[in-house]
Design an enzyme around this catalytic site. Sequence first.
Site, PDB file in Angstrom:
ATOM      1  N   LEU A 186      29.819  69.959 -28.849  1.00 33.03           N
ATOM      2  CA  LEU A 186      28.629  69.805 -28.894  1.00 33.03           C
ATOM      3  C   LEU A 186      27.385  68.490 -28.180  1.00 33.03           C
ATOM      4  O   LEU A 186      26.704  69.092 -27.462  1.00 33.03           O
ATOM      5  CB  LEU A 186      28.106  68.873 -30.077  1.00 33.03           C
ATOM      6  CG  LEU A 186      29.380  69.933 -31.640  1.00 33.03           C
ATOM      7  CD1 LEU A 186      29.085  69.244 -32.504  1.00 33.03           C
ATOM      8  CD2 LEU A 186      28.315  71.309 -31.410  1.00 33.03           C
ATOM      9  N   HIS A 444       8.202  47.301 -38.425  1.00 31.96           N
ATOM     10  CA  HIS A 444       7.260  49.171 -39.211  1.00 31.96           C
ATOM     11  C   HIS A 444       6.780  48.828 -37.571  1.00 31.96           C
ATOM     12  O   HIS A 444       5.795  48.056 -37.279  1.00 31.96           O
ATOM     13  CB  HIS A 444       6.822  48.661 -40.375  1.00 31.96           C
ATOM     14  CG  HIS A 444       5.683  50.356 -40.425  1.00 31.96           C
ATOM     15  ND1 HIS A 444       6.311  51.312 -40.625  1.00 31.96           N
ATOM     16  CD2 HIS A 444       4.064  50.070 -40.370  1.00 31.96           C
ATOM     17  CE1 HIS A 444       5.060  52.103 -41.432  1.00 31.96           C
ATOM     18  NE2 HIS A 444       3.887  51.333 -39.902  1.00 31.96           N
TER      19      HIS A 444
END
Length: 466
Positions: A186, A444
Amino acid sequence: MNSYDVAIIGSGPGGYVAAIRCAQLGMKTAIIEKYSVLGGTCLNVGCIPSKALLDSSHHYEDAIKHFEEHGIDIPGDIKVNLKQMIARKQSVVDQTTGGIDFLMKKNKIDVYQGLGSFKDATHITIKGEEETEIEAKNIIIATGSKPSSLPFITIDKERIITSTEALKLTEIPKHLIVIGGGVIGLELGQVYKRLGSEVSVVEYMDRIIPTMDSGLSKELNKVLKKQKFSINTSHKVKSVERVGDEVIVKADNKKGEEVEFKGDYCLVSVGRRPYTDGLNAEAAGVKLNDKGQIEVNEHLQSNVSNIYAIGDVVKGAMLAHKASEEGSLVAEIIAGQKPHIDYNLIPGVVYTWPEVASVGKTEEQLKEAGVDYKTGQFPMRALGRSRASMDLDGFVKILADKNTDEILGVHMIGARAADMIAEAVVAMEYKASAEDIARMSHAHPTFAEATKEAALAATENRALHI
Ligand code: FAD
Ligand code: NAD
């Protein structure tokens, strides 16, 4: 004859780390490598070159697919210069292997170039340009692995290839057939898909990355299909034939019908086998098991007490960081210390994009063991950070004990999951509960907020942003 406290055969991430740790602990150390370049599979034809090509091809894909949306206009056509891409990869490899030469010198480790063969349990013959013999009180076998194949396949290294050749192709395949939908298939399949190849994955099991949590297989399968991969699971390959510049792969599908794949290249990525050719282990009385691995006990000691083995040549995951941990462990055991490796906490990563990363138990393993567990899952698309970079695919899933809340497994797929899994490893090392992660502040906006949210979801379904 030179005598050492420790001699290490093989200079991959197992062997060279063992050598450094032995030297740090004050032992007179030698390392033997049959190739002229140190670093083993990982640095030369594994982890490092594959990640270099994944990065280059990712930049190309971004340029052709995403730059316009970001407001970046590039006049003229954007083209791949494969020769330059492969040359850059090689320069990354050269810098990295050069770093190992430096580390050997810095730690005063004697490097011998040549094939190391046991003469007996304390003597090794090194067949390089000249033949040399050294003596060592302790010997660490770190001879790694080589690609395995199927009995009916002839790897011609031109059209029917392994990962080693796939890292240095001189043209972009028109249609690359990948046998084996595991990590190598992959990762390298995605490199060539991004560069423009049609890619067909032919996998024997009923899902790709079959040893990982099935939720990850399902999501990766969905994303790769969106990227126009042809994924053919439950296909039993029965013949691979080269006709001129064409490769024809025949397989039986789930219904027992014959399916034919025609391509110009076929990558065989069905696993790797332990490598002990030329080692002459029997001269030292060292036993191999029926898989060809060096048989070792929990201290990675062979049946001959002064001979140890580490990395891909012994049982366990064939991963560079696992080999390195084992290298340090054996050095410390020889020095009389009592180190420990928690194999449950060795993370596994697939460097496709989105990246896939796991640590601990999968849902399948917990079900099989009859563990009472709970799940908290959070989708990457609900994060502001994901929208900012348009990396919306994937999720973080936390599995925790239903009664104690202890984290038992963390499985993630998404942008930068390879780096994010480290938080889960630390948490599990300290036996954290899902609530522990849920209560920790995560910067954040970051992708790591998905881990906090998944932990909140596992803790009384308290996720905030879904
Ligand atoms: P190796 O790295 O295989 O090193 C063994 C060394 O021993 C070799 O240099 C060999 O020449 C030498 N040797 C063998 N026999 C003798 C002898 N008799 N005398 C002298 N020298 C000898 N793992 C990851 O964790 N992350 C990844 O991203 C990753 N990507 C990979 C990508 C590819 C394409 C491949 C093929 C592998 C990848 N791996 C990855 C797996 C990783 O490369 C191996 O797990 C790791 O290299 C094993 O380390 P090792 O030290 O046990 O053996
Ligand atoms: P793998 O075990 O990851 O995948 C092999 C795949 O081939 C499996 O899905 C298996 O079911 C399939 N398969 C086996 N026989 C088959 C058959 N007859 N027909 C069709 N499919 C078949 O092995 P790999 O991808 O070759 O990689 C080898 C090793 O290298 C792995 O153990 C891996 O840990 C390591 N590696 C790690 C990384 C990484 O950490 N990112 C990257 C590359 C390689």
